[in-house]
Write a protein that holds these residues in place. Structure first.
Motif, mmCIF file in Angstrom:
data_model
loop_
_atom_site.group_PDB
_atom_site.id
_atom_site.type_symbol
_atom_site.label_atom_id
_atom_site.label_comp_id
_atom_site.label_asym_id
_atom_site.label_seq_id
_atom_site.Cartn_x
_atom_site.Cartn_y
_atom_site.Cartn_z
ATOM 1 N N ILE A 7 0.930 -1.178 -0.174
ATOM 2 C CA ILE A 7 -0.116 0.025 0.012
ATOM 3 C C ILE A 7 0.871 1.226 -0.093
ATOM 4 C CG2 ILE A 7 -1.957 1.176 1.086
ATOM 5 C CD1 ILE A 7 -2.522 -1.449 2.360
ATOM 6 N N ILE A 8 0.647 2.020 -1.117
ATOM 7 C CA ILE A 8 1.339 3.443 -1.028
ATOM 8 C C ILE A 8 0.468 4.503 -0.882
ATOM 9 C CG2 ILE A 8 3.125 4.549 -2.227
ATOM 10 C CD1 ILE A 8 3.900 2.186 -3.894
ATOM 11 N N ASP A 9 0.450 5.402 0.188
ATOM 12 C CA ASP A 9 -0.295 6.275 0.295
ATOM 13 C C ASP A 9 0.385 7.457 1.437
ATOM 14 O OD1 ASP A 9 -2.809 8.259 1.125
ATOM 15 O OD2 ASP A 9 -3.818 6.558 -0.035
ATOM 16 N N ASP A 10 0.218 8.850 0.828
ATOM 17 C CA ASP A 10 0.968 9.664 1.661
ATOM 18 C C ASP A 10 -0.084 10.296 2.810
ATOM 19 O OD1 ASP A 10 -0.698 11.161 -0.111
ATOM 20 O OD2 ASP A 10 0.209 13.043 0.051
ATOM 21 N N GLU A 11 -1.475 9.931 2.996
ATOM 22 C CA GLU A 11 -2.323 10.226 3.852
ATOM 23 C C GLU A 11 -2.348 9.089 5.071
ATOM 24 O OE1 GLU A 11 -6.357 10.836 2.420
ATOM 25 O OE2 GLU A 11 -5.269 11.937 0.681
ATOM 26 N N PRO A 12 -1.948 9.514 6.303
ATOM 27 C CA PRO A 12 -1.779 8.420 7.377
ATOM 28 C C PRO A 12 -3.080 7.629 7.481
ATOM 29 C CG PRO A 12 -0.615 10.370 8.072
ATOM 30 C CD PRO A 12 -1.302 10.741 6.549
ATOM 31 N N LEU A 13 -4.194 8.356 7.569
ATOM 32 C CA LEU A 13 -5.649 7.830 7.994
ATOM 33 C C LEU A 13 -5.874 6.883 6.599
ATOM 34 C CD1 LEU A 13 -7.619 10.849 9.192
ATOM 35 C CD2 LEU A 13 -6.775 8.981 10.415
ATOM 36 N N ASN A 36 5.160 7.117 0.749
ATOM 37 C CA ASN A 36 5.615 8.117 -0.568
ATOM 38 C C ASN A 36 5.995 6.888 -1.643
ATOM 39 O OD1 ASN A 36 8.543 8.199 -0.353
ATOM 40 N ND2 ASN A 36 8.061 8.762 1.573
ATOM 41 N N ALA A 37 6.219 7.209 -2.742
ATOM 42 C CA ALA A 37 6.546 6.390 -3.888
ATOM 43 C C ALA A 37 7.990 6.357 -3.979
ATOM 44 C CB ALA A 37 6.000 7.146 -5.322
ATOM 45 N N ILE A 38 8.832 7.540 -3.510
ATOM 46 C CA ILE A 38 10.302 7.227 -3.545
ATOM 47 C C ILE A 38 10.589 5.958 -2.359
ATOM 48 C CG2 ILE A 38 12.276 8.559 -2.760
ATOM 49 C CD1 ILE A 38 10.895 9.478 -5.312
ATOM 50 N N THR A 39 10.269 5.937 -1.294
ATOM 51 C CA THR A 39 10.383 4.992 -0.468
ATOM 52 C C THR A 39 9.985 3.701 -0.913
ATOM 53 O OG1 THR A 39 10.034 6.376 1.331
ATOM 54 C CG2 THR A 39 10.177 4.164 1.963
ATOM 55 N N ALA A 40 8.857 3.524 -1.758
ATOM 56 C CA ALA A 40 8.478 2.253 -2.040
ATOM 57 C C ALA A 40 9.308 1.748 -3.370
ATOM 58 C CB ALA A 40 7.122 2.489 -2.734
ATOM 59 N N MET A 41 9.753 2.686 -4.161
ATOM 60 C CA MET A 41 10.555 2.507 -5.311
ATOM 61 C C MET A 41 11.855 1.773 -4.972
ATOM 62 S SD MET A 41 11.698 5.183 -8.398
ATOM 63 C CE MET A 41 12.488 6.197 -7.211
ATOM 64 N N LYS A 42 12.287 2.120 -3.538
ATOM 65 C CA LYS A 42 13.795 1.771 -3.039
ATOM 66 C C LYS A 42 13.569 0.140 -2.466
ATOM 67 C CE LYS A 42 15.607 6.134 -2.172
ATOM 68 N NZ LYS A 42 15.981 7.190 -0.908
ATOM 69 N N ALA A 43 12.330 0.042 -1.853
ATOM 70 C CA ALA A 43 12.050 -1.166 -1.165
ATOM 71 C C ALA A 43 11.225 -2.324 -1.930
ATOM 72 C CB ALA A 43 11.085 -0.929 -0.114
ATOM 73 N N LEU A 44 10.865 -2.026 -3.094
ATOM 74 C CA LEU A 44 9.868 -2.945 -3.591
ATOM 75 C C LEU A 44 10.994 -3.866 -4.545
ATOM 76 C CD1 LEU A 44 6.744 -1.174 -4.901
ATOM 77 C CD2 LEU A 44 6.944 -2.946 -3.316
ATOM 78 N N PRO A 45 12.093 -3.581 -4.996
ATOM 79 C CA PRO A 45 12.989 -4.393 -5.709
ATOM 80 C C PRO A 45 13.231 -5.721 -4.955
ATOM 81 C CG PRO A 45 13.445 -2.086 -6.620
ATOM 82 C CD PRO A 45 12.365 -1.965 -5.337
ATOM 83 N N GLU A 46 13.511 -5.410 -3.832
ATOM 84 C CA GLU A 46 13.792 -6.418 -2.708
ATOM 85 C C GLU A 46 12.675 -7.139 -2.164
ATOM 86 O OE1 GLU A 46 16.624 -4.888 0.162
ATOM 87 O OE2 GLU A 46 17.961 -4.304 -1.040
ATOM 88 N N HIS A 47 11.595 -6.477 -2.202
ATOM 89 C CA HIS A 47 10.344 -7.455 -1.744
ATOM 90 C C HIS A 47 9.152 -7.006 -2.605
ATOM 91 C CE1 HIS A 47 12.260 -7.161 2.230
ATOM 92 N NE2 HIS A 47 12.680 -5.902 2.005
ATOM 93 N N PRO A 48 9.221 -8.060 -3.976
ATOM 94 C CA PRO A 48 8.324 -7.748 -4.801
ATOM 95 C C PRO A 48 6.854 -8.193 -4.534
ATOM 96 C CG PRO A 48 9.732 -9.476 -5.283
ATOM 97 C CD PRO A 48 10.231 -8.774 -4.205
ATOM 98 N N VAL A 49 5.957 -7.515 -5.093
ATOM 99 C CA VAL A 49 4.651 -7.855 -4.681
ATOM 100 C C VAL A 49 3.737 -8.126 -6.005
ATOM 101 C CG1 VAL A 49 4.533 -6.594 -2.536
ATOM 102 C CG2 VAL A 49 3.721 -5.450 -4.822
ATOM 103 N N ASP A 50 2.589 -8.687 -5.948
ATOM 104 C CA ASP A 50 1.767 -8.902 -6.926
ATOM 105 C C ASP A 50 0.731 -7.710 -7.146
ATOM 106 O OD1 ASP A 50 2.408 -11.878 -7.285
ATOM 107 O OD2 ASP A 50 1.576 -12.094 -5.063
ATOM 108 N N LEU A 51 0.619 -7.033 -6.194
ATOM 109 C CA LEU A 51 -0.689 -6.200 -6.389
ATOM 110 C C LEU A 51 -0.145 -4.728 -5.417
ATOM 111 C CD1 LEU A 51 -3.546 -5.334 -7.390
ATOM 112 C CD2 LEU A 51 -4.295 -6.516 -5.188
ATOM 113 N N ILE A 52 -0.526 -3.598 -5.846
ATOM 114 C CA ILE A 52 -0.280 -2.537 -5.139
ATOM 115 C C ILE A 52 -1.603 -1.668 -5.116
ATOM 116 C CG2 ILE A 52 1.132 -0.205 -4.972
ATOM 117 C CD1 ILE A 52 3.509 -1.673 -6.242
ATOM 118 N N PHE A 53 -1.874 -1.195 -3.848
ATOM 119 C CA PHE A 53 -2.782 -0.026 -3.787
ATOM 120 C C PHE A 53 -2.141 1.074 -3.738
ATOM 121 C CE2 PHE A 53 -4.552 -4.105 -2.167
ATOM 122 C CZ PHE A 53 -5.830 -4.176 -2.524
ATOM 123 N N LEU A 54 -2.449 2.013 -4.819
ATOM 124 C CA LEU A 54 -1.491 3.104 -5.151
ATOM 125 C C LEU A 54 -2.336 4.363 -5.043
ATOM 126 C CD1 LEU A 54 1.481 4.183 -5.745
ATOM 127 C CD2 LEU A 54 0.830 3.519 -8.203
#
Length: 240
Positions: A7-13, A36-54
């Motif tokens: 899940i990637i969303d800049d709104e905490p709620l 944020n997308a920047i953090t996700a971009m760094k993490a996802l290559p090492e932790h790939p997923v099938d589905l992203i709620f973006l």
């Protein structure tokens, strides 16, 4: 089937709500949440997923821009408070679009759509693999699995995540969500040849070559410089 998701969303709620939804949905395995997308971009290559709620509207790198950087194996469900982004979401091949505030019912419907997509992909990939050396292949097309006889294929055109398969005696091509590289690997190399970054042709269907282009009725298929010798060798073998 269990889908790994992020899940990637800049709104905490919103992030917390979607996290709670994912955790109570048995079909999902939550791999990570990102603000944020920047953090996700760094993490996802090492932790790939099938589905992203973006989320779409985010600082620095918005969801639409980020989605274009993802692997074609990762699917997207966009989440946003602005309905005008729906069309843009589908242009980048999102599986679904959820408008905030998001109810669990809407969330679950989107997840079920993703499950159907992955099940279809799994069946089609299996069929493609098992029929590589046979006379037919199976491809995903418009939420269906379609059988295609190899001897009917004229040529295949690549368009980003999609391909168009042009067949004899059929005016419209078959569209399928698969990369050119993946399709090329499934086709028998003794029958099909890559002639351009965006085109694969069936050798036996080559009838006319005009000024460096293969002619199929009104379609002119370019031959890249790197593939010219391969085509020339094939022509020479059959030249009389």
């Amino acid at each position: 089937m269990k889908l790994k998701c992020a899940i990637i969303d800049d709104e905490p709620l919103a992030l917390g709500l979607l996290e709670s939804y994912a955790k109570k949905t048995d079909i999902l395995e939550l791999s990570g949440t990102y603000s944020n997308a920047i953090t996700a971009m760094k993490a996802l290559p090492e932790h790939p997923v099938d589905l992203i709620f973006l989320d779409i509207q985010m600082p620095e790198l918005n969801g639409l821009e980020f989605s274009k950087m993802l692997s074609e194996e990762t699917r997207i469900i966009f989440t946003t408070a602005f309905e005008q982004y729906a069309l843009d979401g589908y242009r980048v091949n999102a599986l679904d679009y959820l408008l905030k505030p998001i109810s669990y019912t809407d969330f679950l419907q989107a997840v079920n759509k993703a499950v159907r997509w992955f099940e279809l992909k799994q069946r089609a990939d299996s069929a493609l693999s098992s029929n590589k050396a046979k006379d037919v292949i199976y491809v995903k097309s418009e939420y269906k699995v379609v059988q295609i006889e190899l001897n009917r294929i004229l040529y295949i055109e690549g368009l980003k995540d999609y391909i168009k398969i042009y067949l004899e005696d059929r005016s419209r091509p078959v569209l399928s969500l698969i990369s050119m590289k993946a399709m090329e690997e499934k086709l028998p190399s003794d029958r099909f040849v890559r002639v351009h970054r965006s085109f694969i042709v069936q050798k036996s269907k080559i009838k006319i070559i005009d000024k460096g282009k293969i002619v199929f009725e009104k379609a002119y298929i370019p031959i890249s410089e790197s593939y010219k010798q391969t085509i020339q060798d094939y022509i020479n073998e059959h030249f009389v």
